[in-house]
Design a protein around this motif. Structure first.
Motif, PDB file in Angstrom:
ATOM      1  N   GLU A  70       0.835  -1.201   0.000  1.00 25.38           N
ATOM      2  CA  GLU A  70       0.000   0.000   0.000  1.00 25.38           C
ATOM      3  C   GLU A  70       0.867   1.248   0.000  1.00 25.38           C
ATOM      4  N   SER A  71       0.303   2.329  -0.511  1.00 28.55           N
ATOM      5  CA  SER A  71       0.981   3.617  -0.453  1.00 28.55           C
ATOM      6  C   SER A  71      -0.058   4.721  -0.554  1.00 28.55           C
ATOM      7  N   GLY A  72       0.344   5.923  -0.149  1.00 30.31           N
ATOM      8  CA  GLY A  72      -0.492   7.092  -0.362  1.00 30.31           C
ATOM      9  C   GLY A  72      -1.120   7.715   0.870  1.00 30.31           C
ATOM     10  N   GLY A  73      -0.953   7.116   2.028  1.00 33.53           N
ATOM     11  CA  GLY A  73      -1.525   7.721   3.226  1.00 33.53           C
ATOM     12  C   GLY A  73      -0.750   8.958   3.631  1.00 33.53           C
ATOM     13  N   GLY A  74      -1.257   9.640   4.662  1.00 31.02           N
ATOM     14  CA  GLY A  74      -0.570  10.816   5.155  1.00 31.02           C
ATOM     15  C   GLY A  74      -1.478  11.727   5.939  1.00 31.02           C
ATOM     16  N   LEU A  75      -0.998  12.947   6.135  1.00 29.86           N
ATOM     17  CA  LEU A  75      -1.720  13.972   6.891  1.00 29.86           C
ATOM     18  C   LEU A  75      -2.249  15.020   5.917  1.00 29.86           C
ATOM     19  N   VAL A  76      -3.523  15.351   6.074  1.00 29.58           N
ATOM     20  CA  VAL A  76      -4.137  16.334   5.194  1.00 29.58           C
ATOM     21  C   VAL A  76      -5.146  17.145   5.987  1.00 29.58           C
ATOM     22  N   GLN A  77      -5.369  18.363   5.578  1.00 34.46           N
ATOM     23  CA  GLN A  77      -6.373  19.191   6.234  1.00 34.46           C
ATOM     24  C   GLN A  77      -7.773  18.809   5.751  1.00 34.46           C
ATOM     25  N   ALA A  78      -8.744  19.097   6.585  1.00 36.99           N
ATOM     26  CA  ALA A  78     -10.143  18.842   6.212  1.00 36.99           C
ATOM     27  C   ALA A  78     -10.464  19.543   4.894  1.00 36.99           C
ATOM     28  N   GLY A  79     -11.162  18.823   4.030  1.00 29.04           N
ATOM     29  CA  GLY A  79     -11.482  19.342   2.709  1.00 29.04           C
ATOM     30  C   GLY A  79     -10.478  18.953   1.647  1.00 29.04           C
ATOM     31  N   GLY A  80      -9.352  18.407   2.084  1.00 28.98           N
ATOM     32  CA  GLY A  80      -8.308  18.018   1.148  1.00 28.98           C
ATOM     33  C   GLY A  80      -8.539  16.646   0.543  1.00 28.98           C
ATOM     34  N   SER A  81      -7.546  16.198  -0.220  1.00 31.99           N
ATOM     35  CA  SER A  81      -7.655  14.935  -0.950  1.00 31.99           C
ATOM     36  C   SER A  81      -6.406  14.094  -0.743  1.00 31.99           C
ATOM     37  N   LEU A  82      -6.607  12.788  -0.830  1.00 33.04           N
ATOM     38  CA  LEU A  82      -5.511  11.827  -0.839  1.00 33.04           C
ATOM     39  C   LEU A  82      -5.885  10.705  -1.796  1.00 33.04           C
ATOM     40  N   ARG A  83      -4.865  10.046  -2.334  1.00 32.24           N
ATOM     41  CA  ARG A  83      -5.097   8.885  -3.191  1.00 32.24           C
ATOM     42  C   ARG A  83      -4.273   7.717  -2.660  1.00 32.24           C
ATOM     43  N   LEU A  84      -4.972   6.645  -2.324  1.00 32.82           N
ATOM     44  CA  LEU A  84      -4.315   5.436  -1.858  1.00 32.82           C
ATOM     45  C   LEU A  84      -4.159   4.462  -3.022  1.00 32.82           C
ATOM     46  N   SER A  85      -3.063   3.715  -2.996  1.00 33.06           N
ATOM     47  CA  SER A  85      -2.815   2.671  -3.991  1.00 33.06           C
ATOM     48  C   SER A  85      -2.450   1.385  -3.274  1.00 33.06           C
ATOM     49  N   CYS A  86      -2.790   0.269  -3.913  1.00 28.95           N
ATOM     50  CA  CYS A  86      -2.432  -1.035  -3.368  1.00 28.95           C
ATOM     51  C   CYS A  86      -2.143  -1.960  -4.538  1.00 28.95           C
ATOM     52  N   ALA A  87      -0.915  -2.445  -4.593  1.00 34.68           N
ATOM     53  CA  ALA A  87      -0.502  -3.338  -5.663  1.00 34.68           C
ATOM     54  C   ALA A  87      -0.386  -4.766  -5.134  1.00 34.68           C
ATOM     55  N   ALA A  88      -1.021  -5.692  -5.834  1.00 33.49           N
ATOM     56  CA  ALA A  88      -0.984  -7.104  -5.456  1.00 33.49           C
ATOM     57  C   ALA A  88      -0.001  -7.848  -6.357  1.00 33.49           C
ATOM     58  N   SER A  89       0.766  -8.736  -5.753  1.00 31.94           N
ATOM     59  CA  SER A  89       1.706  -9.544  -6.530  1.00 31.94           C
ATOM     60  C   SER A  89       1.715 -10.969  -6.004  1.00 31.94           C
ATOM     61  N   GLY A  90       2.127 -11.881  -6.850  1.00 33.09           N
ATOM     62  CA  GLY A  90       2.162 -13.288  -6.494  1.00 33.09           C
ATOM     63  C   GLY A  90       1.822 -14.113  -7.703  1.00 33.09           C
ATOM     64  N   SER A  91       2.210 -15.358  -7.692  1.00 31.95           N
ATOM     65  CA  SER A  91       1.953 -16.216  -8.846  1.00 31.95           C
ATOM     66  C   SER A  91       0.915 -17.276  -8.497  1.00 31.95           C
ATOM     67  N   GLY A  92       0.233 -17.752  -9.521  1.00 35.20           N
ATOM     68  CA  GLY A  92      -0.725 -18.820  -9.317  1.00 35.20           C
ATOM     69  C   GLY A  92      -2.073 -18.373  -8.804  1.00 35.20           C
ATOM     70  N   PHE A  93      -2.330 -17.061  -8.854  1.00 36.70           N
ATOM     71  CA  PHE A  93      -3.588 -16.530  -8.359  1.00 36.70           C
ATOM     72  C   PHE A  93      -4.249 -15.651  -9.415  1.00 36.70           C
ATOM     73  N   SER A  94      -5.562 -15.585  -9.332  1.00 37.42           N
ATOM     74  CA  SER A  94      -6.319 -14.590 -10.077  1.00 37.42           C
ATOM     75  C   SER A  94      -6.997 -13.691  -9.054  1.00 37.42           C
ATOM     76  N   ILE A  95      -6.799 -12.401  -9.203  1.00 37.47           N
ATOM     77  CA  ILE A  95      -7.401 -11.442  -8.271  1.00 37.47           C
ATOM     78  C   ILE A  95      -8.863 -11.247  -8.641  1.00 37.47           C
TER      79      ILE A  95
END
Length: 121
Positions: free
Chosen positions: A6-31
């Motif tokens: 995961e990435s993208g968290g943090g501190l922001v003032q009310a009314g602001g914006s953030l974007r979180l990302s989450c990358a999945a990896s591994g073999s032999g699976f279907s997400i």
């Protein structure tokens, strides 16, 4: 095994914006399903938003109209765009994935390590 980063968290003032990302990896699976949950201090982990493999989305009532979930199936990545943030959105946000093992056709759920989102008033 599926690993989630995961990435993208943090501190922001009310009314602001953030974007979180989450990358999945591994073999032999279907997400299959991907999503985000959050947990505030002293509270249970709660659903924020989920998205299916065919992009059907579900949101908690508290974030409808403010948050948008999306995914990139080619990159096995899920995003959470958070706008008009409020102090009550402050929590640890966890990425969630339901994957299908291709060898056994069994489903398994995985969680990210969590990323802190803090919204100041």
């Amino acid at each position: 095994q599926v690993q989630l980063v995961e990435s993208g968290g943090g501190l922001v003032q009310a009314g602001g914006s953030l974007r979180l990302s989450c990358a999945a990896s591994g073999s032999g699976f279907s997400i299959i399903n991907m999503g985000w949950y959050h947990q505030a201090p002293g509270k249970q982990r709660e659903l924020v938003a989920t998205i299916t493999i065919d992009s059907r989305m579900n949101y908690a009532d508290s974030v409808k109209g403010r948050f948008t979930i999306s995914r990139d199936n080619a990159q096995n990545t899920v995003y959470l765009q958070m706008n008009s943030l409020k102090p009550e959105d402050t929590a640890v946000y966890y990425c969630y994935v339901r994957a299908l093992r291709r060898d056994t056709l069994a489903y398994a759920d995985y969680w990210g390590q969590g990323t802190q989102v803090t919204v100041s008033s």
